[in-house]
Design an enzyme around this catalytic site. Sequence first.
Site, PDB file in Angstrom:
ATOM      1  N   GLY A   4      32.829  36.001  31.910  1.00  0.00           N
ATOM      2  CA  GLY A   4      33.070  37.195  31.339  1.00  0.00           C
ATOM      3  C   GLY A   4      34.568  37.423  31.496  1.00  0.00           C
ATOM      4  O   GLY A   4      34.885  37.839  30.159  1.00  0.00           O
ATOM      5  N   ASP A   5      34.945  37.508  32.400  1.00  0.00           N
ATOM      6  CA  ASP A   5      36.524  37.608  32.666  1.00  0.00           C
ATOM      7  C   ASP A   5      37.140  36.403  32.265  1.00  0.00           C
ATOM      8  O   ASP A   5      38.099  36.361  31.602  1.00  0.00           O
ATOM      9  CB  ASP A   5      36.705  37.889  34.143  1.00  0.00           C
ATOM     10  CG  ASP A   5      36.283  39.083  34.512  1.00  0.00           C
ATOM     11  OD1 ASP A   5      36.631  40.245  34.079  1.00  0.00           O
ATOM     12  OD2 ASP A   5      35.623  39.410  35.377  1.00  0.00           O
TER      13      ASP A   5
END
Length: 392
Positions: free
Chosen positions: A174-175
Site C-alpha cells: 500500500g505504501d
Amino acid sequence: MGALSNLRVLDLTQVLAGPYCTMLLADMGADVVKIERPGGDLIRSNPPFVDDPDEEAYGGYFQSVNRGKRSIELDFGDESDREDFLSLVEEADVVVENYRSGTMEKYDLGYETLKEYNPQLIYSSIRGFGDPRTGETHRQGQPSFDLIAQALGGVMEITGQEDGPPTKVGPGIGDLFTATLNCIGILAAVNHRAQTGDGQYVDTGMYDSMISMTERAIYQQSYTGEPPTRRGNSHPTLFPYDAFETADGHAVIAAFGNNHWQEVCEAMDRPELAAEYSDPASRLKNRDRLREEIAAWAAELENDDLVDTLEGRVPVAPVQNTEDIFEDPHVHDRDMLVPVEQPGADAEVEIAGTPIKMTETNPEPRGRAPLLDEHREEILGEAADAETTADD
C-alpha cells in the site's frame, strides 16, 4: 552523474511511502533534501538495530528508505524556519509530502502558496485517499496506513488460503506501490515542464493505487458479476500455477502453457496426463485432481532436486527466505544488496539495492541515510549563495 542529477527535491515525507518515492529519485541522482519536523522522522527510532539502539543514530527501517539523502530539521511553526523553507522552495524542482490533506495549508505552505514563490514547482503528495484538488471525497482527512489501503483496495480479500481469513501481503505494498506510482507521476510532470515551462500538482492516493494493483479482481468482478476471493497460491484462470510442498521446503511451478505442461508430465513420468489434459481448459476444469498428482510427486523430492529437474524447461523456483536471497549469486551479480555505514555501530549493514538498471546513468544508492539535521549549514548556505547570485 545520475539521470536526475539536475533535480533538487525537497522531501517532507516520513515513515515509508513518501521516503521510498524520494529514495527512488535519490538513487537516480536527484539531490534529495529531507526536511524533518522537530525530532525527526517518526521512524528513525524503529528497530532493528545492529547492537545498541541508544548508540545508533537510527534503525534499519529508516536506513533502508532514506539512503543518499541530506537532512535539515525545520519547524514550520517557527517563522525563521518557515522563511528558510521558502528560500529552499525558490530553488527547488520538486516538493514531496505525505501529510494528511490540509496540513501544509495550516502553515500557509500549500501548493498555491509555494507556486507563487516558484511557478515551475512540481508539488507532489501521497495521501491515503488523495487530495481534493484532483477529486474530492468524504474519506479525505482520514488517517491511513498500508493495512488500511490493502483492506479497502481488495488486496486482503484475495490474499491467503481458501479456508483462511483475509490476509495482508507481507511487504507494505500500500505504501511501496503508491510511492512508485507517485515517482512516475513526478517524472511525467518533470517531462511536461521541460516542454512547457509549467509546474503542476501530482497526487497519488493509497486506496486508488491498491485498486490499480488489484486490476485482475476488478475486471473479474465486471466480467462475471462475482467478487473474487482467496485462492491460496493458485491462479483463477491458469493451471498449474501454484506452490507445492517438497520433502524439505516449497517450490513454485508455473506450467500453464501446453509445452511446459508436457515437460512437467515427462518429469513426473506421467505421459498419459499430458495426453488426457492437452489443453488449458481441460487442465483448469480438472485442477483439483491434477494438483493432487503434482503434489504427490513433489512431496517425494528434495526441493533442489525438483527445481533441478524442471529448471530450464519449465518456469520453476524454490520459495526462498532472506537467508537464501543473501546466498544467491544472481542477487550479488545484479548489485541488489548494498553495504552502507550504520552510524553508532562501527559496522556496515546491507540494504536492498535498486532494480532500475541503466546503461549510461545507472542508478545506485549513494551512501547511508543522514543524521538528523546533518546538512543544515551546507543546505542553508547553498540557499544564501543562490539568493546572492540572483541579486547580482
